[in-house]
Write an enzyme that holds these catalytic residues in place. Structure first.
Site, mmCIF file in Angstrom:
data_model
loop_
_atom_site.group_PDB
_atom_site.id
_atom_site.type_symbol
_atom_site.label_atom_id
_atom_site.label_comp_id
_atom_site.label_asym_id
_atom_site.label_seq_id
_atom_site.Cartn_x
_atom_site.Cartn_y
_atom_site.Cartn_z
ATOM 1 C CB CYS A 147 -0.648 -0.064 1.702
ATOM 2 S SG CYS A 147 -0.001 0.156 2.717
ATOM 3 C CG HIS A 324 -4.267 0.079 4.569
ATOM 4 N ND1 HIS A 324 -3.312 0.306 3.446
ATOM 5 C CD2 HIS A 324 -5.174 0.916 3.699
ATOM 6 C CE1 HIS A 324 -4.141 0.063 2.370
ATOM 7 N NE2 HIS A 324 -5.125 0.739 2.781
ATOM 8 C CG ASN A 348 -8.602 1.290 0.178
ATOM 9 O OD1 ASN A 348 -6.699 0.961 0.461
ATOM 10 N ND2 ASN A 348 -9.210 0.157 1.596
#
Ligand SMILES: *[C@@H]1O[C@H](CO)[C@@H](O)[C@H](O)[C@H]1NC(C)=O
Ligand SMILES: *[C@@H]1O[C@H](CO)[C@@H](O)[C@H](O)[C@H]1NC(C)=O
Ligand SMILES: *[C@@H]1O[C@H](CO)[C@@H](O)[C@H](O)[C@H]1NC(C)=O
Length: 383
Positions: A147, A324, A348
């Site tokens: 990520c 994240h 995201n």
């Protein structure tokens, strides 16, 4: 009379509220088995061994109950659903998709962007709805803790477009494969599929001298059969003390040294510096509106099954243990039962089917899940 009106209003909201809660998924083994078959087809899931299928079904059943409970608890204001992670236990999700939890570094004062908030900010703002396009399509990191590279690249794609350049997908895999940067003082490192930090990734790109296009050096680490469709060896500089042991199996021909090609770096795209933004969410909004989408990080443990709504978990969300990294693209206010809920809009990297077409909203104003603790942006060389 007043009492009656009050009662009617209460009843009215109780009815609306009940209607907002999604119908629970069936929990009996039999119904869940049917649902599991449908879900497997829907998400093209194939298990090689029947033992694995059995294990995955157990996880699925347990997640069905978990999701029904979450939906009940959140009274329809935030909803959760069976998505691509429905056969993963929360622990497995944390270990494969999220990064190991780490406290955010505090940067030296001179790294912070000077933000002045003079005019009142608009009630809402969304980079995905501006005429200048600065946000590329939603990507899917698959089952790898990459990520941080997606967040970094998404910020740089925005910075490039903010310079008036054509919005272009840039190579995430180059950063995953090649960036082994570390910061001795903060004890932070970039660790490929085991996590990393955007502020370090900007520094790698600055040193490397540029970035290839996504189409020339495409993402392969977290996709394909199980663990990935490519097996890069650790990046140069990979630090076992800070990152943990690297993957046992890797291929030299699929690693940075064999793949990166500076002659393919996007002409004129150079990272000159990077900046951090204060934790003040008014200043973050002002900075985002003038600078472009910003890289942010959070504790995303409870996001696994998110579908819609202003995410604000009751429990299980830390402000100081981040796992994240994502991209802040906007803000707004959602009104639920006459209550105004300020939120951030976030891009995201779990694919377009996850959440709200790949985006989620999270509560704004109280540092929800640490969303305001690691806000950064690359600074590109002026062309
Ligand atoms: C890895 O990081 C640790 C902790 O910062 C440091 O002591 C060590 O020298 C590093 N190892 C290498 C090979 O750079
Ligand atoms: C790297 O080598 C392996 C084994 O020799 C091979 O299967 C794979 O396709 C190669 N990958 C690339 C990108 O050439
Ligand atoms: C946040 O920043 C704004 C604008 O600079 C300022 O007015 C406000 O007092 C700050 N809030 C806090 C809690 O420091």
């Amino acid at each position: 009379m007043k009492l009656l009106v009050g009662l009617c209003v209460a009843l009215y909201f109780a009815v609306i509220e009940a209607s907002l809660i999604p119908d629970p998924y069936p929990e009996s083994k039999e119904d869940a088995a049917t649902l599991f078959q449908l879900w497997k087809t829907d998400y093209s899931k194939v298990y090689r061994k029947s033992a694995e299928e059995g294990y995955r079904f157990e996880m699925f059943v347990s997640n069905v109950k978990h999701i029904n409970n979450l939906n009940k608890q959140h009274r329809g204001e935030v909803t959760f659903e069976l998505n691509q992670f429905a056969d993963m236990s929360p622990a497995e999700f944390r270990n494969t998709v999220l990064m190991p939890k780490r406290t955010p570094p505090v940067h030296p004062p001179h790294k912070y962007m000077k933000v002045s908030v003079t005019d009142p900010l608009p009630e809402s703002f969304d980079w995905t709805e501006q005429s200048t396009q600065v946000v590329t399509s939603v990507k899917d990191q698959g089952s790898a803790g990459t990520c941080w590279a997606f967040s970094t690249i998404a910020n740089i794609e925005g910075q490039w477009a903010m310079q008036g350049k054509t919005l272009t997908d840039l190579s995430v895999e180059q950063v995953v494969d090649c960036d082994g940067s570390k910061d001795e003082k903060d004890q932070k490192a970039d660790c490929g599929v085991f996590g990393g930090w955007p502020f370090l990734a900007y520094q790698y790109i600055q040193k490397a001298g540029g970035l290839e296009l996504w189409t020339d050096y495409s993402y392969c680490s977290g996709i394909g059969g199980g663990k990935g469709s490519c097996f890069p060896c650790p990046a140069p500089g990979y630090n076992k003390t800070l990152c943990g042991p690297p993957a046992e199996y890797c291929l030299k021909n699929e690693s940075c040294a064999a793949k990166v090609d500076p002659s393919k770096f996007v002409p004129d795209l150079k990272v000159a510096d990077w900046k951090a933004i204060s934790q003040n969410e008014t200043e973050i909004a002002a900075a985002m509106m003038t600078t472009g989408p910003l890289s942010v990080a959070l504790d995303a443990t409870m996001l696994q099954f998110y579908r819609r709504g202003v995410f604000a978990p009751f429990v299980g969300c830390s402000k100081t243990a981040l796992d994240h990294a994502v991209l802040l693209v906007g803000w707004g206010i959602e009104t639920v039962f006459l209550e105004k809920k300020p939120y951030w809009k976030v891009k995201n990297s779990w694919g377009e089917r996850w959440g709200q077409k790949g985006y989620f909203n999270i509560k704004r104003g109280n540092g929800e899940c640490g969303i305001n603790t690691q806000v950064t942006s690359a600074v590109l060389q002026k062309a």
